[in-house]
Enzyme design. Structure first.
Site: not given
Length: 264
Positions: A141, A154
Protein backbone atom coordinates in the site's frame (compact mmCIF):
# COMPACT_ATOMS: atom_id res chain seq x y z
CA UNK A 1 7.05 -15.34 -17.80
CA UNK A 2 5.91 -15.73 -21.40
CA UNK A 3 2.97 -13.53 -22.34
CA UNK A 4 1.02 -16.29 -24.07
CA UNK A 5 1.61 -18.98 -21.46
CA UNK A 6 -1.40 -20.23 -19.54
CA UNK A 7 -0.93 -20.02 -15.81
CA UNK A 8 -2.36 -21.49 -12.64
CA UNK A 9 -3.22 -18.54 -10.40
CA UNK A 10 -4.15 -18.31 -6.73
CA UNK A 11 -5.60 -15.02 -5.46
CA UNK A 12 -6.28 -14.57 -1.76
CA UNK A 13 -9.07 -12.18 -0.94
CA UNK A 14 -10.43 -12.77 -4.42
CA UNK A 15 -14.11 -12.27 -3.67
CA UNK A 16 -14.07 -8.51 -4.08
CA UNK A 17 -11.91 -5.44 -4.66
CA UNK A 18 -8.42 -5.63 -6.11
CA UNK A 19 -8.24 -9.41 -5.70
CA UNK A 20 -11.40 -9.93 -7.72
CA UNK A 21 -10.29 -7.40 -10.33
CA UNK A 22 -7.02 -9.24 -10.90
CA UNK A 23 -8.75 -12.63 -10.86
CA UNK A 24 -11.20 -11.42 -13.52
CA UNK A 25 -8.35 -10.36 -15.78
CA UNK A 26 -6.46 -13.62 -15.34
CA UNK A 27 -9.67 -15.49 -16.12
CA UNK A 28 -10.28 -13.38 -19.23
CA UNK A 29 -6.75 -14.20 -20.37
CA UNK A 30 -7.58 -17.90 -20.26
CA UNK A 31 -5.64 -18.79 -17.14
CA UNK A 32 -6.76 -21.24 -14.48
CA UNK A 33 -7.82 -19.19 -11.44
CA UNK A 34 -8.55 -20.08 -7.83
CA UNK A 35 -9.82 -17.45 -5.40
CA UNK A 36 -10.11 -17.66 -1.64
CA UNK A 37 -11.80 -15.63 1.07
CA UNK A 38 -13.89 -15.89 4.21
CA UNK A 39 -17.25 -15.10 2.59
CA UNK A 40 -18.53 -18.23 0.86
CA UNK A 41 -21.51 -16.39 -0.64
CA UNK A 42 -19.27 -13.83 -2.36
CA UNK A 43 -17.06 -16.56 -3.74
CA UNK A 44 -20.06 -18.49 -5.05
CA UNK A 45 -21.37 -15.36 -6.77
CA UNK A 46 -18.03 -14.89 -8.51
CA UNK A 47 -17.98 -18.53 -9.62
CA UNK A 48 -21.49 -18.16 -11.07
CA UNK A 49 -20.47 -15.05 -12.99
CA UNK A 50 -17.07 -16.39 -14.10
CA UNK A 51 -17.50 -20.06 -15.05
CA UNK A 52 -14.37 -22.06 -14.39
CA UNK A 53 -13.07 -19.95 -11.52
CA UNK A 54 -12.37 -22.24 -8.57
CA UNK A 55 -13.13 -21.16 -5.02
CA UNK A 56 -12.19 -22.14 -1.49
CA UNK A 57 -13.83 -20.49 1.50
CA UNK A 58 -11.32 -20.37 4.31
CA UNK A 59 -9.69 -18.02 6.79
CA UNK A 60 -6.01 -17.31 6.21
CA UNK A 61 -6.00 -15.21 9.36
CA UNK A 62 -5.15 -18.43 11.23
CA UNK A 63 -2.17 -20.79 10.78
CA UNK A 64 -4.60 -23.68 10.39
CA UNK A 65 -6.46 -21.88 7.62
CA UNK A 66 -3.23 -21.20 5.77
CA UNK A 67 -2.15 -24.82 6.10
CA UNK A 68 -5.55 -26.02 4.85
CA UNK A 69 -5.27 -23.71 1.83
CA UNK A 70 -1.75 -24.90 1.03
CA UNK A 71 -2.82 -28.55 1.32
CA UNK A 72 -5.76 -27.88 -1.00
CA UNK A 73 -3.51 -26.20 -3.57
CA UNK A 74 -1.04 -29.08 -3.46
CA UNK A 75 -3.86 -31.54 -4.16
CA UNK A 76 -5.75 -29.60 -6.80
CA UNK A 77 -3.31 -27.11 -8.34
CA UNK A 78 0.21 -28.58 -8.10
CA UNK A 79 1.29 -26.53 -11.12
CA UNK A 80 0.65 -23.23 -9.30
CA UNK A 81 2.85 -20.56 -10.85
CA UNK A 82 1.19 -17.27 -9.84
CA UNK A 83 0.48 -16.47 -6.19
CA UNK A 84 -1.18 -13.13 -5.40
CA UNK A 85 -1.16 -12.36 -1.68
CA UNK A 86 -3.95 -9.80 -1.68
CA UNK A 87 -6.27 -10.56 1.26
CA UNK A 88 -6.58 -7.67 3.66
CA UNK A 89 -8.56 -5.92 6.35
CA UNK A 90 -8.30 -2.31 7.45
CA UNK A 91 -9.44 -1.06 10.83
CA UNK A 92 -9.96 2.69 10.53
CA UNK A 93 -9.35 3.85 14.07
CA UNK A 94 -6.65 6.14 15.43
CA UNK A 95 -4.28 4.82 18.09
CA UNK A 96 -5.69 7.07 20.81
CA UNK A 97 -9.23 5.85 20.09
CA UNK A 98 -8.44 2.17 19.63
CA UNK A 99 -9.94 0.29 22.56
CA UNK A 100 -10.71 -2.93 20.68
CA UNK A 101 -9.91 -6.25 22.35
CA UNK A 102 -6.41 -7.37 21.45
CA UNK A 103 -7.53 -10.39 19.36
CA UNK A 104 -9.19 -7.96 16.91
CA UNK A 105 -5.93 -6.05 16.50
CA UNK A 106 -3.92 -9.25 16.27
CA UNK A 107 -6.22 -10.55 13.55
CA UNK A 108 -5.51 -7.47 11.43
CA UNK A 109 -1.77 -8.07 11.82
CA UNK A 110 -2.18 -11.75 11.03
CA UNK A 111 -4.13 -11.17 7.81
CA UNK A 112 -1.84 -8.41 6.55
CA UNK A 113 1.58 -9.68 7.63
CA UNK A 114 1.65 -13.23 8.99
CA UNK A 115 -0.57 -14.67 6.25
CA UNK A 116 1.50 -13.69 3.19
CA UNK A 117 4.74 -14.72 4.89
CA UNK A 118 3.33 -18.09 5.92
CA UNK A 119 1.70 -18.78 2.54
CA UNK A 120 4.97 -17.99 0.83
CA UNK A 121 6.76 -20.48 3.04
CA UNK A 122 4.12 -23.10 2.28
CA UNK A 123 3.69 -22.54 -1.46
CA UNK A 124 7.04 -21.33 -2.81
CA UNK A 125 8.49 -24.89 -2.53
CA UNK A 126 5.57 -26.11 -4.65
CA UNK A 127 6.24 -23.37 -7.22
CA UNK A 128 9.93 -24.27 -7.28
CA UNK A 129 9.29 -28.00 -7.60
CA UNK A 130 7.89 -27.85 -11.13
CA UNK A 131 10.79 -25.67 -12.28
CA UNK A 132 8.80 -23.31 -14.49
CA UNK A 133 8.90 -19.51 -14.20
CA UNK A 134 6.53 -18.13 -11.61
CA UNK A 135 5.43 -14.88 -10.03
CA UNK A 136 4.67 -14.11 -6.40
CA UNK A 137 2.82 -10.82 -5.92
CA UNK A 138 2.59 -9.21 -2.49
CA UNK A 139 0.04 -6.39 -2.33
CA UNK A 140 1.19 -3.61 0.00
CA UNK A 141 0.00 0.00 0.00
CA UNK A 142 1.01 3.61 -0.35
CA UNK A 143 0.41 3.59 3.41
CA UNK A 144 3.51 1.45 3.77
CA UNK A 145 5.56 4.51 2.84
CA UNK A 146 3.35 7.32 4.17
CA UNK A 147 1.64 6.09 7.36
CA UNK A 148 -2.07 6.77 7.52
CA UNK A 149 -3.06 8.13 10.93
CA UNK A 150 -6.59 6.75 10.50
CA UNK A 151 -5.25 3.21 9.93
CA UNK A 152 -2.04 2.87 11.99
CA UNK A 153 -1.91 -0.92 12.31
CA UNK A 154 -2.70 -1.38 8.63
CA UNK A 155 0.04 1.07 7.63
CA UNK A 156 2.61 -0.53 9.92
CA UNK A 157 1.79 -4.05 8.74
CA UNK A 158 2.07 -2.99 5.10
CA UNK A 159 5.42 -1.30 5.82
CA UNK A 160 6.65 -4.54 7.34
CA UNK A 161 5.35 -6.46 4.31
CA UNK A 162 7.26 -4.11 2.02
CA UNK A 163 10.46 -4.84 3.94
CA UNK A 164 9.89 -8.58 3.85
CA UNK A 165 9.09 -8.51 0.13
CA UNK A 166 12.44 -6.86 -0.64
CA UNK A 167 14.24 -9.62 1.25
CA UNK A 168 12.13 -12.36 -0.33
CA UNK A 169 12.96 -11.03 -3.79
CA UNK A 170 16.65 -11.16 -2.88
CA UNK A 171 16.34 -14.72 -1.54
CA UNK A 172 14.65 -15.98 -4.73
CA UNK A 173 16.76 -14.05 -7.23
CA UNK A 174 18.54 -17.17 -8.48
CA UNK A 175 15.29 -19.10 -8.98
CA UNK A 176 12.64 -18.93 -11.71
CA UNK A 177 10.28 -17.11 -9.32
CA UNK A 178 10.01 -13.34 -9.63
CA UNK A 179 8.74 -11.40 -6.62
CA UNK A 180 6.57 -8.36 -7.32
CA UNK A 181 5.32 -5.74 -4.90
CA UNK A 182 2.03 -4.18 -5.98
CA UNK A 183 1.72 -0.77 -4.29
CA UNK A 184 -1.81 0.60 -4.66
CA UNK A 185 -2.78 4.10 -3.60
CA UNK A 186 -6.28 4.45 -2.16
CA UNK A 187 -8.57 2.43 -4.44
CA UNK A 188 -12.38 2.49 -4.18
CA UNK A 189 -13.00 -0.97 -2.70
CA UNK A 190 -14.80 -2.48 0.29
CA UNK A 191 -11.55 -2.82 2.26
CA UNK A 192 -12.45 -0.47 5.10
CA UNK A 193 -16.11 -1.46 5.29
CA UNK A 194 -19.46 -0.10 4.10
CA UNK A 195 -19.46 3.56 3.15
CA UNK A 196 -15.69 3.88 3.41
CA UNK A 197 -14.73 3.36 -0.25
CA UNK A 198 -12.72 6.18 -1.77
CA UNK A 199 -9.83 6.61 -4.14
CA UNK A 200 -8.93 5.48 -7.64
CA UNK A 201 -11.41 3.69 -9.85
CA UNK A 202 -10.98 -0.04 -9.36
CA UNK A 203 -11.24 -1.01 -13.03
CA UNK A 204 -8.83 1.71 -14.13
CA UNK A 205 -6.36 0.57 -11.49
CA UNK A 206 -6.61 -3.12 -12.43
CA UNK A 207 -6.46 -2.43 -16.17
CA UNK A 208 -3.27 -0.44 -15.67
CA UNK A 209 -1.38 -2.72 -13.29
CA UNK A 210 -2.42 -6.15 -14.60
CA UNK A 211 -0.06 -6.21 -17.63
CA UNK A 212 2.83 -5.19 -15.35
CA UNK A 213 2.43 -8.11 -12.94
CA UNK A 214 4.22 -10.60 -15.19
CA UNK A 215 7.45 -10.49 -13.19
CA UNK A 216 9.23 -7.95 -15.37
CA UNK A 217 8.65 -5.12 -12.86
CA UNK A 218 9.80 -5.66 -9.26
CA UNK A 219 7.42 -2.96 -8.06
CA UNK A 220 4.19 -1.79 -9.63
CA UNK A 221 2.41 1.40 -8.60
CA UNK A 222 -0.46 3.57 -9.74
CA UNK A 223 -1.18 7.24 -9.29
CA UNK A 224 1.18 8.75 -6.74
CA UNK A 225 2.92 5.39 -6.18
CA UNK A 226 3.92 5.47 -9.86
CA UNK A 227 5.07 9.11 -9.86
CA UNK A 228 8.76 9.72 -10.70
CA UNK A 229 9.53 11.18 -7.26
CA UNK A 230 8.15 8.08 -5.56
CA UNK A 231 9.82 5.60 -7.90
CA UNK A 232 13.19 7.40 -7.73
CA UNK A 233 13.18 7.18 -3.94
CA UNK A 234 12.29 3.52 -4.19
CA UNK A 235 15.13 2.91 -6.66
CA UNK A 236 17.60 4.56 -4.27
CA UNK A 237 16.35 2.36 -1.42
CA UNK A 238 16.74 -0.72 -3.61
CA UNK A 239 20.32 0.18 -4.53
CA UNK A 240 21.21 0.61 -0.86
CA UNK A 241 19.55 -2.71 -0.02
CA UNK A 242 21.39 -4.51 -2.82
CA UNK A 243 24.74 -3.19 -1.59
CA UNK A 244 24.13 -4.26 2.00
CA UNK A 245 22.62 -7.62 1.03
CA UNK A 246 25.70 -8.47 -1.04
CA UNK A 247 27.83 -8.07 2.08
CA UNK A 248 25.60 -10.02 4.43
CA UNK A 249 26.62 -13.57 3.59
CA UNK A 250 22.98 -14.68 3.94
CA UNK A 251 22.13 -17.70 1.76
CA UNK A 252 20.18 -17.07 -1.42
CA UNK A 253 17.89 -20.05 -2.03
CA UNK A 254 20.26 -22.31 -0.10
CA UNK A 255 23.49 -21.00 -1.60
CA UNK A 256 25.84 -19.05 0.68
CA UNK A 257 26.65 -15.58 -0.59
CA UNK A 258 30.30 -14.66 -0.44
CA UNK A 259 30.98 -11.71 1.81
CA UNK A 260 32.61 -8.69 0.24
CA UNK A 261 35.82 -7.52 1.93
CA UNK A 262 35.18 -4.92 4.59
CA UNK A 263 36.49 -1.49 3.78
CA UNK A 264 37.68 1.13 6.20
Amino acid sequence: MATQAKHSVLVTGGGSGIGLGLAERHHAAGHRVMITGRNAAKLAAVADRLPGVETLANDIGTPEGRQDLADHVRRTMPDLDVLINNAGVQRRVGIASDHAPWPEVQYEIDILFAAPIHLGRLLVPLMLAHGRPGVLVNVTSGGAFFPQAFAPVYSAAKAAMHSYTMTLRHALQATPIRVVELIPPAVATELAGPGQAHGADLDEFCDTVFPLLDGSHPEVGFGFTADPDFTEKRAAEQRAFDTLAARSGVPVHGTPVAREPETA
